[in-house]
Each structure stands twice: as structure tokens, then as C-alpha cells.
Design a protein around this motif. Structure first.
Motif, mmCIF file in Angstrom:
data_model
loop_
_atom_site.group_PDB
_atom_site.id
_atom_site.type_symbol
_atom_site.label_atom_id
_atom_site.label_comp_id
_atom_site.label_asym_id
_atom_site.label_seq_id
_atom_site.Cartn_x
_atom_site.Cartn_y
_atom_site.Cartn_z
ATOM 1 N N ALA A 2 0.833 -1.195 0.000
ATOM 2 C CA ALA A 2 0.000 0.000 0.000
ATOM 3 C C ALA A 2 0.869 1.246 0.000
ATOM 4 C CB ALA A 2 -0.915 -0.001 1.225
ATOM 5 N N ALA A 3 0.255 2.344 -0.365
ATOM 6 C CA ALA A 3 0.996 3.605 -0.365
ATOM 7 C C ALA A 3 1.410 3.987 1.045
ATOM 8 C CB ALA A 3 0.131 4.704 -0.975
ATOM 9 N N LYS A 4 2.492 4.744 1.138
ATOM 10 C CA LYS A 4 2.946 5.176 2.467
ATOM 11 C C LYS A 4 1.915 6.124 3.061
ATOM 12 C CE LYS A 4 5.822 9.097 1.240
ATOM 13 N NZ LYS A 4 6.300 9.203 -0.088
ATOM 14 N N PRO A 5 1.828 6.183 4.378
ATOM 15 C CA PRO A 5 0.865 7.079 5.007
ATOM 16 C C PRO A 5 1.072 8.518 4.550
ATOM 17 C CG PRO A 5 1.885 5.639 6.637
ATOM 18 C CD PRO A 5 2.606 5.422 5.332
ATOM 19 N N ALA A 6 -0.034 9.247 4.384
ATOM 20 C CA ALA A 6 0.030 10.617 3.874
ATOM 21 C C ALA A 6 0.867 11.528 4.767
ATOM 22 C CB ALA A 6 -1.377 11.175 3.716
ATOM 23 N N ALA A 7 0.882 11.269 6.076
ATOM 24 C CA ALA A 7 1.605 12.126 7.017
ATOM 25 C C ALA A 7 3.111 11.933 6.951
ATOM 26 C CB ALA A 7 1.112 11.869 8.437
ATOM 27 N N GLY A 13 17.348 17.773 3.744
ATOM 28 C CA GLY A 13 18.796 17.813 3.835
ATOM 29 C C GLY A 13 19.490 16.496 4.098
ATOM 30 N N ILE A 14 18.869 15.389 3.779
ATOM 31 C CA ILE A 14 19.523 14.089 3.980
ATOM 32 C C ILE A 14 20.265 13.724 2.702
ATOM 33 C CG2 ILE A 14 19.156 11.618 4.343
ATOM 34 C CD1 ILE A 14 16.879 12.345 6.185
ATOM 35 N N ASP A 15 21.558 13.442 2.841
ATOM 36 C CA ASP A 15 22.383 13.072 1.694
ATOM 37 C C ASP A 15 23.235 11.872 2.089
ATOM 38 O OD1 ASP A 15 23.779 12.891 -0.650
ATOM 39 O OD2 ASP A 15 24.968 14.707 -0.318
ATOM 40 N N ILE A 16 22.624 10.685 2.057
ATOM 41 C CA ILE A 16 23.321 9.453 2.443
ATOM 42 C C ILE A 16 23.614 8.561 1.239
ATOM 43 C CG2 ILE A 16 22.468 9.450 4.824
ATOM 44 C CD1 ILE A 16 20.358 7.367 3.944
ATOM 45 N N GLY A 17 23.447 9.122 0.033
ATOM 46 C CA GLY A 17 23.728 8.349 -1.170
ATOM 47 C C GLY A 17 22.543 7.548 -1.678
ATOM 48 N N ILE A 18 21.368 7.764 -1.103
ATOM 49 C CA ILE A 18 20.132 7.130 -1.578
ATOM 50 C C ILE A 18 19.158 8.269 -1.848
ATOM 51 C CG2 ILE A 18 18.253 5.522 -1.061
ATOM 52 C CD1 ILE A 18 20.099 4.234 1.035
ATOM 53 N N ASN A 19 18.696 8.366 -3.088
ATOM 54 C CA ASN A 19 17.818 9.487 -3.418
ATOM 55 C C ASN A 19 16.485 9.385 -2.682
ATOM 56 O OD1 ASN A 19 15.781 8.113 -5.078
ATOM 57 N ND2 ASN A 19 17.408 7.898 -6.597
ATOM 58 N N GLU A 20 15.781 10.509 -2.633
ATOM 59 C CA GLU A 20 14.552 10.575 -1.833
ATOM 60 C C GLU A 20 13.478 9.611 -2.335
ATOM 61 O OE1 GLU A 20 10.717 12.444 -0.745
ATOM 62 O OE2 GLU A 20 11.917 14.058 -1.608
ATOM 63 N N LYS A 25 10.404 4.626 -1.061
ATOM 64 C CA LYS A 25 9.991 3.240 -1.350
ATOM 65 C C LYS A 25 10.463 2.288 -0.245
ATOM 66 C CE LYS A 25 10.183 3.555 -6.393
ATOM 67 N NZ LYS A 25 10.924 3.081 -7.575
ATOM 68 N N ILE A 26 11.689 2.489 0.204
ATOM 69 C CA ILE A 26 12.237 1.642 1.267
ATOM 70 C C ILE A 26 11.449 1.843 2.551
ATOM 71 C CG2 ILE A 26 14.265 1.206 2.719
ATOM 72 C CD1 ILE A 26 15.940 2.023 0.143
ATOM 73 N N ARG A 129 11.179 -10.080 2.687
ATOM 74 C CA ARG A 129 11.728 -10.576 1.425
ATOM 75 C C ARG A 129 11.274 -9.731 0.235
ATOM 76 N NH1 ARG A 129 14.178 -15.174 1.102
ATOM 77 N NH2 ARG A 129 13.090 -16.135 2.859
ATOM 78 N N LYS A 130 10.036 -9.231 0.290
ATOM 79 C CA LYS A 130 9.506 -8.408 -0.807
ATOM 80 C C LYS A 130 10.291 -7.124 -0.999
ATOM 81 C CE LYS A 130 4.836 -9.256 0.277
ATOM 82 N NZ LYS A 130 3.498 -8.724 0.495
ATOM 83 N N MET A 131 10.990 -6.701 0.026
ATOM 84 C CA MET A 131 11.696 -5.419 -0.030
ATOM 85 C C MET A 131 13.030 -5.474 -0.766
ATOM 86 S SD MET A 131 11.099 -3.845 3.729
ATOM 87 C CE MET A 131 12.133 -2.459 3.241
ATOM 88 N N PHE A 132 13.579 -6.656 -0.946
ATOM 89 C CA PHE A 132 14.940 -6.738 -1.477
ATOM 90 C C PHE A 132 15.138 -6.108 -2.849
ATOM 91 C CE2 PHE A 132 15.957 -9.492 2.081
ATOM 92 C CZ PHE A 132 17.250 -9.077 2.350
ATOM 93 N N PRO A 133 14.208 -6.214 -3.797
ATOM 94 C CA PRO A 133 14.474 -5.568 -5.089
ATOM 95 C C PRO A 133 14.746 -4.066 -4.979
ATOM 96 C CG PRO A 133 12.700 -7.157 -5.313
ATOM 97 C CD PRO A 133 13.000 -7.063 -3.834
ATOM 98 N N VAL A 134 13.932 -3.346 -4.217
ATOM 99 C CA VAL A 134 14.135 -1.898 -4.096
ATOM 100 C C VAL A 134 15.367 -1.580 -3.248
ATOM 101 C CG1 VAL A 134 12.572 -1.494 -2.134
ATOM 102 C CG2 VAL A 134 13.010 0.333 -3.750
ATOM 103 N N VAL A 135 15.595 -2.360 -2.202
ATOM 104 C CA VAL A 135 16.755 -2.140 -1.332
ATOM 105 C C VAL A 135 18.051 -2.409 -2.104
ATOM 106 C CG1 VAL A 135 17.938 -3.054 0.715
ATOM 107 C CG2 VAL A 135 15.490 -2.556 0.811
ATOM 108 N N ASP A 136 18.065 -3.494 -2.869
ATOM 109 C CA ASP A 136 19.249 -3.817 -3.662
ATOM 110 C C ASP A 136 19.491 -2.770 -4.749
ATOM 111 O OD1 ASP A 136 19.735 -6.088 -2.149
ATOM 112 O OD2 ASP A 136 18.828 -7.474 -3.606
ATOM 113 N N ALA A 137 18.425 -2.335 -5.417
ATOM 114 C CA ALA A 137 18.568 -1.339 -6.485
ATOM 115 C C ALA A 137 19.114 -0.014 -5.948
ATOM 116 C CB ALA A 137 17.229 -1.117 -7.181
#
Length: 167
Positions: A2-7, A13-20, A25-26, A129-137
């Protein structure tokens, strides 16, 4: 998922090498994982309080060890969400919308409690387990590490519980 909660809005200013976009998605996946973990914690704690029968002592102690482990796990998942710059869901209503684990109806017999907890442990593994494709990408190794550790715990716990149901 499901979509993330609206709130849920990211911190600036977060710059950890993973785009927003990837962080969002993560976090969506981690929010489901957090809800499943918390729901399983609550179910396990409920069963700890209400178990009865010839396996009472064994199950009472086993369920206690499991809900204590789950209590620590919810903190790890929520803190990873925060590290990615988003607020962690933290209410029953949010968890109810995000979880894949059903609440028990009434007080089941001990064997049904065990069976429901096996299903819950396996549900958490599937969510992770469902999260691995986005986490790996996104090359998000810390989240991948967290997911791997959680899956190991839940798979082992499911096996131990399942063993109690075998003749």
C-alpha cells in the motif's frame, strides 16, 4: 504494498547516497515490516498471557522470549525508518492499515496459538523478502542487513514453533 501514510514526509537535507524517491519506497516497505512486527509482538504477548493446557509452562516461557525479542526488533525497524529521514508509524490504527497479520479472534487453544504464530512469523519473512528488489537497487546495505537478520530470526522461530505441531 500500500501507499505510504500521507503524514509521512521526509526530513530535509539528507544526503546518504540514496535518493529521496528510493528512500520513500524503502520506508514504505519498512513501515509494513514494522506493522507486521508490532502486530506479531502484540499477538505473541497476548498468547503468553492467555495460554493454558498441558504445554502451559513451555509455551508461556517460549512466548515470553519471543515477544521480548520482537519488542527489540520494532525499535530497530523504526530507527531505520528514522535514519532514512521519515517518521515511523506508531499507532494501532496505522499498524492495522499496514499489517498483513490478522488479529486473533477470542482466545484460541494452545495448538491454534502456535499455528497462528507460525503464520505470523512467516508473514514477517515474506514482508521483508519483498523489499529486497528496491533495497538492492538503491544499494541500501544497512537495510538489506537488517532485513537479512530479521528473516533469520523469524525463519528460525517459525521452525521451532512448527516443530511443536509435528506428531
Amino acid at each position: 504494498m500500500a501507499a505510504k501514510p500521507a503524514a509521512a514526509k521526509p526530513a530535509a537535507g539528507i544526503d546518504i547516497g540514496i535518493n529521496e524517491k528510493d528512500r520513500a519506497k524503502i520506508v514504505e516497505g519498512l513501515s509494513h515490516l514494522l506493522a507486521d512486527t508490532y502486530t506479531l509482538y502484540l499477538k505473541t504477548h497476548n498468547f503468553h498471557w492467555n495460554v493454558k493446557g498441558p504445554m502451559f509452562n513451555t509455551l508461556h516461557l517460549m512466548f515470553e522470549a519471543q515477544y521480548n525479542e520482537l519488542a527489540l526488533a520494532v525499535d530497530l525497524v523504526a530507527e531505520r525508518i528514522r535514519a532514512l529521514g521519515y517518521p515511523a508509524p506508531g499507532t494501532y490504527s496505522e499498524f492495522a492499515k499496514l499489517t498483513s497479520i490478522p488479529e486473533p479472534v477470542g482466545v484460541p487453544k494452545a495448538e491454534e496459538m502456535i499455528a497462528q504464530l507460525v503464520e505470523g512469523q512467516e508473514a514477517v519473512v515474506r514482508t521483508a523478502r519483498k523489499m529486497f528488489p528496491v533495497v538492492d537497487a538503491a544499494n541500501d546495505e544497512p537495510t538489506a542487513d537488517l532485513l537479512t537478520q530479521r528473516m533469520q530470526v523469524h525463519e528460525k522461530t517459525a521452525w521451532m514453533l512448527r516443530s511443536l505441531l509435528e506428531a
